[in-house]
Design an enzyme around this catalytic site. Structure first.
Site, short mmCIF file in Angstrom:
data_model
loop_
_atom_site.label_atom_id
_atom_site.label_comp_id
_atom_site.label_asym_id
_atom_site.label_seq_id
_atom_site.Cartn_x
_atom_site.Cartn_y
_atom_site.Cartn_z
CD GLU A 59 -2.99 0.90 2.26
OE1 GLU A 59 -3.55 -0.21 2.25
OE2 GLU A 59 -3.28 1.82 3.03
CB ALA A 75 -0.69 41.22 -0.22
CG ASP A 126 -10.03 9.16 10.04
OD1 ASP A 126 -10.89 8.47 10.62
OD2 ASP A 126 -8.89 8.78 9.81
CG HIS A 159 -13.69 3.04 13.70
ND1 HIS A 159 -14.51 4.06 14.12
CD2 HIS A 159 -12.87 3.57 12.76
CE1 HIS A 159 -14.20 5.17 13.44
NE2 HIS A 159 -13.21 4.89 12.61
P1 FAD Z 1 -17.37 2.86 8.66
O1 FAD Z 1 -17.46 1.45 8.26
O2 FAD Z 1 -18.40 3.79 8.14
O3 FAD Z 1 -17.37 2.91 10.27
C1 FAD Z 1 -17.11 4.12 10.96
C2 FAD Z 1 -17.64 4.03 12.39
O4 FAD Z 1 -19.06 4.04 12.38
C3 FAD Z 1 -17.27 2.76 13.13
O5 FAD Z 1 -17.10 3.08 14.50
C4 FAD Z 1 -18.45 1.83 12.94
O6 FAD Z 1 -18.61 0.90 14.01
C5 FAD Z 1 -19.61 2.83 12.89
N1 FAD Z 1 -20.66 2.49 11.94
C6 FAD Z 1 -20.53 1.89 10.73
N2 FAD Z 1 -21.71 1.81 10.11
C7 FAD Z 1 -22.61 2.39 10.94
C8 FAD Z 1 -24.02 2.63 10.85
N3 FAD Z 1 -24.72 2.25 9.77
N4 FAD Z 1 -24.63 3.27 11.89
C9 FAD Z 1 -23.93 3.65 12.98
N5 FAD Z 1 -22.59 3.43 13.12
C10 FAD Z 1 -21.95 2.82 12.11
N6 FAD Z 1 -8.88 6.93 5.33
C11 FAD Z 1 -8.70 7.79 4.30
O7 FAD Z 1 -9.09 8.96 4.40
N7 FAD Z 1 -8.12 7.39 3.13
C12 FAD Z 1 -7.68 6.12 2.94
O8 FAD Z 1 -7.14 5.79 1.88
C13 FAD Z 1 -7.85 5.17 4.01
N8 FAD Z 1 -7.46 3.89 3.86
C14 FAD Z 1 -7.71 2.99 4.89
C15 FAD Z 1 -7.37 1.64 4.69
C16 FAD Z 1 -7.60 0.71 5.69
C17 FAD Z 1 -7.26 -0.74 5.47
C18 FAD Z 1 -8.16 1.13 6.94
C19 FAD Z 1 -8.37 0.14 8.04
C20 FAD Z 1 -8.49 2.47 7.14
C21 FAD Z 1 -8.27 3.41 6.12
N9 FAD Z 1 -8.64 4.76 6.27
C22 FAD Z 1 -8.46 5.64 5.22
C23 FAD Z 1 -9.15 5.25 7.53
C24 FAD Z 1 -10.70 5.21 7.60
O9 FAD Z 1 -11.25 6.10 6.67
C25 FAD Z 1 -11.09 5.60 9.03
O10 FAD Z 1 -10.68 4.62 9.94
C26 FAD Z 1 -12.54 6.00 9.24
O11 FAD Z 1 -12.63 6.63 10.52
C27 FAD Z 1 -13.53 4.83 9.25
O12 FAD Z 1 -13.68 4.31 8.01
P2 FAD Z 1 -14.58 2.97 7.80
O13 FAD Z 1 -14.64 2.76 6.33
O14 FAD Z 1 -14.09 1.89 8.65
O15 FAD Z 1 -15.98 3.54 8.32
#
Ligand code: FAD
Length: 317
Positions: free
Chosen positions: A18, A61, A126, A183
């Site tokens: 990655e 400026a 995030d 998370h």
């Molecule tokens: P989600 O799956 O939406 O979950 C977020 C939170 O909400 C969790 O606490 C979950 O329990 C909760 N949740 C999920 N669905 C619901 C629902 N329907 N109702 C209520 N709560 C819910 N970030 C970037 O900006 N760019 C990247 O390229 C990037 N790459 C990543 C790659 C990997 C392998 C990982 C593990 C993370 C990466 N991240 C990246 C970080 C990621 O965007 C953050 O961790 C973000 O805070 C959560 O993303 P998620 O897709 O897990 O979110």
């Protein structure tokens, strides 16, 4: 080729990497310079992260400040296309909810399909620097599952405009994120797992995990996922520790624990070169154990450290 096809057809543990897009102003050559030393390990695919724009205050400026949007690391999709063209291996762009409305998301997915990119890792992203919690765009997605559903819709030929009949059915193989140490916003691991299961039920093809430094966390996570009925591949994300500073930066940024045994060894180091050796050995042991466990892929977050990763992978393949 889809990531799941790579996994299904593999005769041994696959390797993947990655990378981050370079800072704006750099060329694709900086990506090739980063990846060239890793190509001898025949990676099955390469992920490219997505970085949203940030709001910064620039002094004008006349001494006043203006708020401007700056995207420091643009180019995720272009880099993926360049990697596929240059190395003839699959690239996996990350796509996030943050900063995109539904139309922009659809357009981005259409661009990927036109470029022949059939793999995508879908994430929420995030909170932006100026937000305390994640704020979706107006008419944008709140959770990764909503973005996933939009991609699944396109795979079924369903576009935002409902007058598009016979729309092209995209072929996205969709990865989502999983967190062996939960998370950081989830009240507990069970709740996080329920939402992960929802992503799987909505059509996710595989999971890539957040980095972890204690394999028992991954093993237990896989166990819990299987018990919850999550049957898709769970790819472990791995990263080497190379500086003493990371002992506090990684837990703060990624909400992961660093095992006592590892942190004690790092604290004994006099220089960061010594830390890198400790981190390299730890990553090698992690990789060997995970391979023995039978993980489908060892996915390495290279993050500017291709030399350390190369030394580890050399011992693994
Ligand atoms: P989600 O799956 O939406 O979950 C977020 C939170 O909400 C969790 O606490 C979950 O329990 C909760 N949740 C999920 N669905 C619901 C629902 N329907 N109702 C209520 N709560 C819910 N970030 C970037 O900006 N760019 C990247 O390229 C990037 N790459 C990543 C790659 C990997 C392998 C990982 C593990 C993370 C990466 N991240 C990246 C970080 C990621 O965007 C953050 O961790 C973000 O805070 C959560 O993303 P998620 O897709 O897990 O979110």
């Amino acid at each position: 080729m889809k990531i799941t096809d790579h996994i299904n057809e593999a005769k041994k543990t696959l390797i993947s990497f990655e990378i981050l897009p370079p800072l704006k102003g750099k060329t694709i050559e900086s990506i090739y310079a980063h990846l060239d030393p890793l190509m001898e390990f025949d990676p099955a695919f390469i992920n490219v992260t997505y970085h949203r724009s940030e709001q910064v205050f620039k002094k004008k400026a006349d001494g006043t400040f203006e708020k401007v949007e700056v995207r420091k690391r643009p180019g995720t999709v272009g880099i993926c296309a360049a990697i596929m063209n240059h190395y003839k291996i699959d690239a996996v762009p990350h796509l996030i909810c943050g900063g995109f409305n539904l139309q922009e998301t659809e357009n981005a997915l259409i661009d990927l399909a036109f470029l022949g990119i059939d793999n995508v890792l879908l994430l929420r992203g995030d909170a932006a620097r100026n937000e305390s919690v994640f704020e979706p765009e107006p008419n944008g997605h709140t959770y990764a599952i909503d973005l996933l559903k939009q991609a699944v819709n396109l795979n079924n030929g369903i576009y935002l405009e409902d007058d598009i009949r016979d729309g092209y059915k995209t072929k996205f193989c969709i990865g989502v994120a999983g967190y062996p140490e939960k998370h950081f916003e989830a009240p507990n691991l069970n709740s996080d797992l329920q939402y992960l299961k929802m992503k799987v039920d909505a059509g996710a093809d595989y999971i890539t995990t957040q980095m972890f430094f204690d394999n028992s966390k991954y093993f237990s996570f896989v166990d819990k996922c299987r018990n919850a009925g999550i049957k898709i591949p769970i790819i472990p994300g791995l990263k080497p520790i190379t500086t003493k500073k990371q002992l506090s930066v990684l837990p703060r940024t990624f909400h992961v624990d660093i095992p006592n045994e590892l942190s004690k060894e790092i604290m004994k180091c006099k220089t960061d070169a010594d830390v890198a050796l400790v981190g390299q050995e730890w990553l090698l042991q992690q990789s060997k154990d995970l391979k023995k466990f039978g993980v489908p892929v060892l996915h390495y977050y290279t993050l500017g450290k291709p030399d350390v990763i190369a030394k580890v992978v050399k011992e693994i393949v």
